[in-house]
Design an enzyme around this catalytic site. Structure first.
Site, PDB file in Angstrom:
ATOM      1  N   ARG A 189       0.790  -1.223   0.000  1.00  0.00           N
ATOM      2  CA  ARG A 189       0.000   0.000   0.000  1.00  0.00           C
ATOM      3  C   ARG A 189       0.824   1.275   0.000  1.00  0.00           C
ATOM      4  O   ARG A 189       0.278   2.362   0.047  1.00  0.00           O
ATOM      5  CB  ARG A 189      -1.028  -0.025   1.140  1.00  0.00           C
ATOM      6  CG  ARG A 189      -2.257  -0.854   0.770  1.00  0.00           C
ATOM      7  CD  ARG A 189      -3.322  -0.848   1.832  1.00  0.00           C
ATOM      8  NE  ARG A 189      -2.878  -1.496   3.038  1.00  0.00           N
ATOM      9  CZ  ARG A 189      -2.867  -2.811   3.228  1.00  0.00           C
ATOM     10  NH1 ARG A 189      -3.297  -3.621   2.295  1.00  0.00           N
ATOM     11  NH2 ARG A 189      -2.425  -3.321   4.353  1.00  0.00           N
ATOM     12  N   GLY A 241      -1.319 -11.805   8.654  1.00  0.00           N
ATOM     13  CA  GLY A 241      -1.052 -13.243   8.714  1.00  0.00           C
ATOM     14  C   GLY A 241      -1.990 -14.036   9.598  1.00  0.00           C
ATOM     15  O   GLY A 241      -1.831 -15.248   9.730  1.00  0.00           O
ATOM     16  N   ALA A 242      -2.991 -13.368  10.205  1.00  0.00           N
ATOM     17  CA  ALA A 242      -3.863 -14.045  11.170  1.00  0.00           C
ATOM     18  C   ALA A 242      -4.644 -15.203  10.558  1.00  0.00           C
ATOM     19  O   ALA A 242      -5.112 -16.079  11.270  1.00  0.00           O
ATOM     20  CB  ALA A 242      -4.837 -13.037  11.791  1.00  0.00           C
ATOM     21  N   ASP A 247     -13.832 -12.014  11.664  1.00  0.00           N
ATOM     22  CA  ASP A 247     -12.844 -11.268  10.873  1.00  0.00           C
ATOM     23  C   ASP A 247     -13.196  -9.784  10.830  1.00  0.00           C
ATOM     24  O   ASP A 247     -12.875  -9.092   9.870  1.00  0.00           O
ATOM     25  CB  ASP A 247     -12.731 -11.839   9.436  1.00  0.00           C
ATOM     26  CG  ASP A 247     -11.563 -11.254   8.658  1.00  0.00           C
ATOM     27  OD1 ASP A 247     -10.594 -10.801   9.288  1.00  0.00           O
ATOM     28  OD2 ASP A 247     -11.637 -11.231   7.411  1.00  0.00           O
TER      29      ASP A 247
HETATM   30 CA    CA Z   1      -8.460 -10.723   8.464  1.00  0.00          CA
END
Ligand code: CA
Length: 697
Positions: free
Chosen positions: A135, A195-196, A319
């Site tokens: 980004r 990375g979760a 999430d």
């Molecule tokens: Ca996520």
């Protein structure tokens, strides 16, 4: 002899002029706090406030009809572009896929240098969880900072593009990756990670000395194993809100996007991530708020010490990270000025928070929300709707894992006091009926979140989306303008009372800020996922926009995101620069291209293999090649790939790493030859089904 002396004298004079120009452009950090200076775009959110508001007003509601393309630059090596361009003293810095940075002289349009950290060859197994998105970069005192997917934070000389220092910010072999832009403040540069979803990860941020690269401080977002002792009192406090053996699953909380520096209080605000895994029944089986997941966390910018937090989603299980940008404003309420933060995270509520002490001032829904009825202002907690936690094993609700607003940056007009951001009403389906919490183990480098999502494609019209001008005083939209599809770029607000946004269908549009009236439109002929910036050069205002489809939905959105026809690699990635009176022509560009699934009637599909393949697809391939094998442009659509007919060729790609240089990872050691066979049968089935669907229509 005399001539030579004269030449030398001239050389000295010219050199002297160059030197004095260089010293005249000396970096002034106060510019990062000054909303009134519009010449440069020095940081991800332009200034520390992340308002993305430029005071430049040569291009305004009256003149914008005369806006045209001034010049363009093709970026042939780029795959997808989602980044914010920086403009520093007449040089544009564009970050494209795999964190490649290109420096362009905005006057001569010449590429000055290109820096390639060679992520595809250095990432190793981490390539399996990378989209290649980046980004953007940060700038501080002659240096440019960029983070790489494999976890490096790199400083390069802004003039030459030469590497000054490089730090590996993650443990090699772990599941962390970086897509976010670093932020620079007070001689430091800070970066988090993601990375979760990809294995046991415990989120953290690290601040480094901008000049030397030496680590200044690190702060973890969730507590580790209590038996190892806590790093600080904040972790001790947070651990009281967790149950079970959460540390075995990492916990998550990864700060993959939002980081805001606030010079008023010397705070760093972090937008923290979701749980790892998502499903709280696994992660923290006895419940609990699970601090500091899905929070805005304020730290002391000098030491990284905890100051305050506000949690948007206690006990998150969907999430619903709070990684969306955090904008610092001075909000005028009647005759008072409130030092506030504004935040519109995935969960669908627009939050206003006192940035001195973290007190919630207001929270109201900005999109369709069915998981909670409201945020209780007494407790600051969402009032959840029964069933939302898929207590009975499944739920369909709004929003879903892609959120009601994602990382696409919002912008603020301080005069009108309106916030501009893209929103989408898109449901999420969660099912954990087949998952036994006690048996759950994240394998790593696979998408495993403790809940099964719908395996089907997303239809083109599944989401309503649009651009919104949000009034935080009334907490209602001042205006809404519908957008086609659901995945669009972030916004920019200007002193010309305009709002700019690039859309998924390739249209770049200027809106009147007060009422959302469309005033100007340009067809970039390729999906736009990056936000525009503006700068001035020799007194003239320019707007720069990187064009190149990218980000999460461009990889895993299926038909919902694929409907615009941006086939993988088919449309040129470019920087477009606009100015009043610009008369340049857009270089030739192909029109939309849609995947044509291939079939061979003699190929016998084994239903059992295809079923095994579906399960594997949902945990590996779908991450880039899309749900139900329907790609959205970020990676090839495998239903129309010849390789899928040739099992030996397919093994060379999947197990042999034959296409690593294009970003296709090797699964050697994780998948075997039979796995590849199941994937082949799954894709063949999906291709045949989509062809018969077309025939039936
Ligand atoms: Ca996520």
């Amino acid at each position: 002899m005399e001539i030579r002396c004269k030449l030398m004298l001239i050389a000295v004079m010219v050199f002297g002029v160059i030197l004095s120009t260089a010293s005249a452009a000396k970096f002034d950090a106060s510019e990062l706090d000054d909303e009134t200076k519009g010449e440069n775009w020095l940081a991800y959110g332009r200034t520390h406030s992340e308002q993305r508001y430029s005071p430049l007003n040569e291009i305004n509601t009256q003149t914008v009809s005369n806006l045209g393309l001034a010049w363009s630059l093709d970026l042939p090596d780029a795959r997808q572009i989602v980044s914010t361009t920086l403009a520093v003293d007449g040089i544009l810095y564009i970050t494209s896929s795999w964190s490649v940075v290109t420096a362009v002289d905005a006057r001569t349009k010449r590429v000055l240098w290109k820096y390639d950290p060679d992520v595809v060859h250095k990432a190793g197994n981490t390539l399996r969880v990378l989209w290649g998105t980046s980004r953007g970069a940060a700038y501080w005192d002659g240096k440019l900072f960029v983070a790489t997917g494999d976890g490096r934070l790199i400083a390069v000389d802004a003039k030459t593009g030469r590497e000054v220092w490089s730090q590996m910010t993650v443990e090699p072999g772990s599941y962390y990756y970086i897509t976010g832009a670093p932020r620079a403040f007070n001689g430091k540069v800070i970066i988090g990670n993601g990375g979760a979803e990809m294995g046991a990860t415990r989120g953290y941020v690290t601040a480094y000395d901008a000049h030397t690269g030496e680590q200044a401080w690190r702060f973890h977002i969730v507590p580790g194993n209590p038996a190892d002792g806590f790093e600080n009192n904040a972790m001790k406090m947070a651990a009281k809100t967790w149950t079970g053996e959460w540390w075995k699953y990492g916990g998550g909380g990864n700060v993959w996007n939002a980081i805001t520096y606030d010079p008023d209080f010397n705070h760093i605000y972090l937008g923290t991530g979701n749980g790892s895994p998502w499903n709280q029944k696994i992660r923290s089986p006895g419940g609990g708020d699970n601090l500091f997941l899905c929070s805005i966390l304020a730290l002391d910018a000098d030491t990284g010490a905890y100051k305050w937090h506000y949690q948007t989603v206690p006990g998150e299980t969907w999430d619903f990270n709070s990684a969306m940008d955090i904008v610092s404003v001075d909000l005028k309420v009647h005759d008072r000025v409130v030092k506030a933060l504004m935040h519109a995270p995935k969960n669908g509520f627009f939050y206003i928070i006192n940035r001195e002490n973290g007190k919630l001032l207001s929270a109201e829904p900005f999109a369709k929300v069915t998981w909670a009825t409201e945020v209780d202002m007494k407790t600051g907690r969402p009032v959840e709707v029964a069933g939302s936690r898929y207590e009975d094993g499944e739920v369909l609700m709004w929003p879903g894992p892609l959120g009601a607003h994602n990382w696409q940056p919002m912008s603020w007009n301080p005069e009108l006091q309106l916030m501009f951001f893209p929103y989408h009403d898109l449901p999420g389906y969660y099912n954990d009926k087949k998952i036994r919490p006690a048996k759950f183990k994240a394998e790593g480098y696979k998408f495993e979140v403790g809940v099964i999502l719908a395996a089907e494609d997303n239809p083109a019209d599944i989401a309503d989306s649009g651009l919104m001008g949000w009034d935080p005083i009334t907490q209602t939209p001042a205006w809404k303008s519908p957008n086609p599809g659901m995945w669009h770029g972030g916004t920019m607000a200007t002193g010309g009372n305009l709002v700019f946004q690039g859309r998924g269908d390739g249209k770049f549009i200027a809106y009147q800020a007060k009422d959302g009236k469309k005033l100007w439109e340009f067809d970039a002929k390729h999906g736009i996922s990056a936000p525009p910036i503006t700068y001035s050069l020799d007194g003239k205002q320019f707007i720069a926009l990187p064009v190149g489809w990218g980000g999460g939905a461009a990889m895993l959105g299926g038909t919902m995101a694929g409907q615009h026809g941006w086939a993988y690699g088919a449309h040129p990635r470019r920087l477009l620069v606009f100015a009043l009176g610009g008369e340049a022509e857009l270089p030739e560009t192909p029109g939309p291209i849609f995947a044509k699934p291939l079939d061979d009637a003699s190929f016998e599909i084994d239903a059992g293999l295809a079923e095994q393949g579906e399960d594997l697809w949902g945990r590996t391939c779908f991450w880039c090649h899309g749900p139900a094998a329907v790609a959205s442009g970020g990676a090839p659509d495998l239903r129309s790939s010849g390789v899928m007919f040739d099992i030996e060729a397919l093994k060379k790609v999947v197990l042999g790493g034959q296409r690593i240089s294009r970003g296709m990872p090797s699964y050697d050691g994780q998948l075997d030859e039979n796995d590849v066979l199941t994937l082949q049968h799954y894709v063949r089935l999906k291709a045949r089904n989509s062809l018969s669907k077309v025939a039936a229509n």
